[in-house]
Design an enzyme around this catalytic site. Structure first.
Site, short mmCIF file in Angstrom:
data_model
loop_
_atom_site.label_atom_id
_atom_site.label_comp_id
_atom_site.label_asym_id
_atom_site.label_seq_id
_atom_site.Cartn_x
_atom_site.Cartn_y
_atom_site.Cartn_z
CD GLU A 1 -4.85 -25.13 -11.58
OE1 GLU A 1 -5.77 -25.29 -10.76
OE2 GLU A 1 -3.91 -24.36 -11.39
NE ARG B 1 -2.97 -21.21 -19.91
CZ ARG B 1 -3.09 -21.54 -18.63
NH1 ARG B 1 -4.29 -21.47 -18.03
NH2 ARG B 1 -2.03 -21.91 -17.93
CG ASN C 1 -4.63 -20.29 -14.51
OD1 ASN C 1 -4.39 -21.29 -15.19
ND2 ASN C 1 -3.99 -20.04 -13.39
CG ASN D 1 -2.75 -20.18 -10.08
OD1 ASN D 1 -3.49 -21.02 -10.56
ND2 ASN D 1 -1.52 -20.00 -10.51
CG ASP E 1 -1.01 -23.54 -9.12
OD1 ASP E 1 -2.12 -23.04 -9.39
OD2 ASP E 1 -0.31 -24.12 -9.96
#
Length: 283
Positions: free
Chosen positions: A16, A96, A98, A144, A194
């Site tokens: 990512e 969590r 991102n 995202n 995303d």
């Protein structure tokens, strides 16, 4: 035809957040689930890997050296000497970090999500250069891609399950956003939006999770380019290289029963376009 090369033949579970660190001439990216922060210098091929104690959603360069990390339990500052300091602690069971991005004013915009992806369980927050933390959006599912137009007056944002790329009016002076509306929607069967990157023409490049592609949308929301990739789980993209003309793309292998050999690799599309210089976190 677009050339697709392999920059780093990694097997990231959840690659990512690619970010070009102009000061160091390197790309920074993370493997969220393996708790790793990667760097890659395309000029020399040199790579580094640092393991974090928590799942790491994003790592961005800081103006005075080091990194700012979006971690499971909050945001931390990694100093050049390796010292890790907490900038904002916010541990929420089942949640969590991102993706994250740095705004033109040097603030960090950091997203969160629940591990079970429960609707509304995530947030988007802003960490100002002086350390002030403000929750900007509190009804997010999978926070995202975030990015800004070349003049800084628009902010693009993706909450993946909505299937939309949204746009806000952004005040470059105080960082406030307003007027949320849809720039574009991803059609059924094309995957979920995303991570994103904005280029020098104001076009928005979007990685498609389970779509095996990167889409480019014009500032008026028209889909004008589709780059198909050999792996299904495409997670994020960023322009890098000396001239900011190469598009780096992170990928994932998590959840795949028979992953493609390149699933989890860092890919690069040479001469894909012209990117914008990305600011470093000013704190």
């Amino acid at each position: 035809m677009t050339t697709i090369d392999v920059a780093v033949r990694a097997e990231a579970e959840l690659g990512e957040g690619p970010t070009w660190d102009a000061a160091a001439g390197r790309l920074i990216w993370v493997d969220i689930l393996n708790r790793r922060v990667h760097t890659y210098d395309p000029a020399t091929g040199r790579r580094t890997v640092r393991t974090t104690e928590q799942h790491v959603g994003a790592a961005k360069p800081r103006a005075n050296g080091g990194l700012v990390l979006n971690l499971r339990d909050g945001i931390a500052l990694l100093d050049p000497d390796g010292t890790l300091r907490t900038a904002h602690h916010e541990a929420v069971p089942g949640r969590r970090a991102n993706d994250a991005a740095v705004a033109p004013d040097g603030s960090l915009w950091a997203g969160t999500m629940r591990y079970d992806e429960a609707p509304g369980g995530g947030t988007l927050a802003r960490l100002a250069p002086d350390g002030t933390h403000t929750t900007v959006l509190d009804d997010v599912t999978v926070s995202n891609g975030t990015g800004w137009s070349p003049d800084g007056r628009l902010m693009y944002y993706i909450d993946s399950p909505t299937r939309r790329i949204d746009v806000f009016d952004h005040d470059p002076g105080d960082g406030r956003i307003s007027g949320r509306r849809t720039l574009a929607a991803v059609e059924d069967g094309a995957g979920l939006p995303d991570g994103l990157a904005v280029d020098a023409d104001g076009c928005v490049w979007v990685a498609l999770w389970d779509g095996g592609a990167v889409h480019r949308y014009t500032p008026d929301g028209r889909l004008d380019r589709v780059v198909e990739l050999p792996v299904p789980r495409v997670t994020a993209c960023a322009f890098g290289g000396a001239g900011l003309t190469d598009l780096y793309v992170t990928t994932a292998r998590t959840g795949l029963t028979a992953p493609h050999p390149l699933a989890g690799a860092l890919l690069v599309l040479p001469d894909a376009g012209k990117g914008l210089a990305q600011p470093a976190y000013a704190g």
